[in-house]
Design an enzyme around this catalytic site. Structure first.
Site, PDB file in Angstrom:
ATOM      1  N   CYS A  76      -1.046   5.243 -10.547  1.00 39.34           N
ATOM      2  CA  CYS A  76      -0.819   5.095  -9.164  1.00 39.34           C
ATOM      3  C   CYS A  76      -0.595   3.003  -9.018  1.00 39.34           C
ATOM      4  O   CYS A  76      -1.142   2.957  -8.981  1.00 39.34           O
ATOM      5  CB  CYS A  76      -2.626   4.820  -8.648  1.00 39.34           C
ATOM      6  SG  CYS A  76      -2.836   4.985  -6.959  1.00 39.34           S
ATOM      7  N   CYS A 226       1.824   6.627  -1.439  1.00 39.22           N
ATOM      8  CA  CYS A 226       1.864   6.679  -2.596  1.00 39.22           C
ATOM      9  C   CYS A 226       2.915   5.478  -3.222  1.00 39.22           C
ATOM     10  O   CYS A 226       4.135   6.302  -3.277  1.00 39.22           O
ATOM     11  CB  CYS A 226       2.241   8.075  -3.243  1.00 39.22           C
ATOM     12  SG  CYS A 226       1.907   8.587  -4.673  1.00 39.22           S
TER      13      CYS A 226
END
EC number: 5.1.1.7
Length: 288
Positions: A76, A226
């Site tokens: 992530c 993201c």
């Protein structure tokens, strides 16, 4: 009743509940349900997921990331920047350049510090993975990169598949604000060609150094940002001849901007902010 101390942080609006596992304890078998509970906006704290900052045998710290549906992800980008900030400010690491272990491998972080607080973090995300086996993606044919058409609602969408430690399907559109984010996004996310599901990005190229970006994240749905998706988007743009290697690209996400570069040497660099929202103690009960 069990409890743990937490720090809620965000990178461009992509928020997670961070737990310092050097000090706290959550049973391994409870992690998925705890992530789902704590992320719930109505009955928990509310977030895109939960991230554990853990001891590591191969780096100063290890990141484990759980989506708000309880599934565990391998990497992530926004989470890594927040982990870098937390680790530096809590003296879990030495110096401003250090490594972080993830399920996708080891990455290098470099923090910018003002008055002992991290204001920016740059993460070397490593090289993109472009083969079907690495993404992973079912199907035949091994070209330098995967560009396929997907028919949805009588419209053909071309996507480029990229892994930045987690799988992405990048689609170029004329206007991200009118892209089928909440309709095509979940359909492609759960399509059988992606055995581990996929994150879906819609990209609008503005010029050779800027793009607009919207994302449907696997396990979380629409999010403000993201980091790995922004990296995948720049890689896909370069693979498709829309941008150039070595340039720092500004990616405009719903939550703010990231600076991304796919270097001539092959690694992808991501630079952006990481911020603390709040701290507290979360209490939970696991039903037998």
């Amino acid at each position: 009743m069990s409890q743990f101390s937490f720090t809620k942080m965000h990178g461009l609006g992509n928020s997670y509940i961070y737990v310092n596992m050097f000090e706290e304890q959550i049973r391994e078998e409870d992690l998925a349900i705890v992530a789902e509970k704590v992320s719930n906006i109505n009955t928990g704290i509310g977030a895109d997921g939960m991230i554990l900052i853990c001891p590591s045998d191969v780096a100063p710290v290890k990141m484990r990331m759980f989506n708000n549906d309880g599934s565990e992800g391998k990497s992530c980008g926004n989470g890594l920047r927040c982990v870098a900030k937390y680790a530096y400010e809590h003296k879990l690491v030495e110096g401003k350049v250090f490594t972080i272990e993830t399920l996708a491998g080891i990455v290098t972080a470099e923090v910018t510090v003002e008055d002992d607080k991290v204001t920016l973090a740059k993460i070397d995300m490593g090289a993109p993975r472009l083969t079907r086996e690495e993404i992973p993606m079912l199907g035949e044919g091994e070209t330098p990169f995967i560009r396929e058409n997907f028919l949805y609602n009588n419209h053909r969408y071309a996507f480029t598949a990229v892994s930045m430690g987690n799988p992405h399907a990048v689609i170029f559109v004329d206007d991200v604000e009118n892209a089928p984010l909440t309709t095509l996004g979940p359909v492609l996310e759960t399509h059988e060609m992606f055995p581990e599901r996929v994150n879906v990005e819609f990209i609008e190229i503005l010029n050779d150094e800027e793009m607009n970006f919207r994302v449907w994240e696997r396990g979380s749905g629409v999010t403000q940002a993201c980091g790995t998706g922004a990296c995948a988007a720049v890689v896909a743009a370069i693979l498709n001849g829309k941008m150039e290697h070595g340039k720092e690209i500004t990616v405009h996400l719903a939550g703010g901007d990231l600076m991304i570069a796919w270097t001539e040497e092959g690694n992808v660099l991501m630079k952006g902010p990481a911020e603390i929202i709040c701290r507290g103690v979360y209490e939970y009960k696991i039903e037998a």
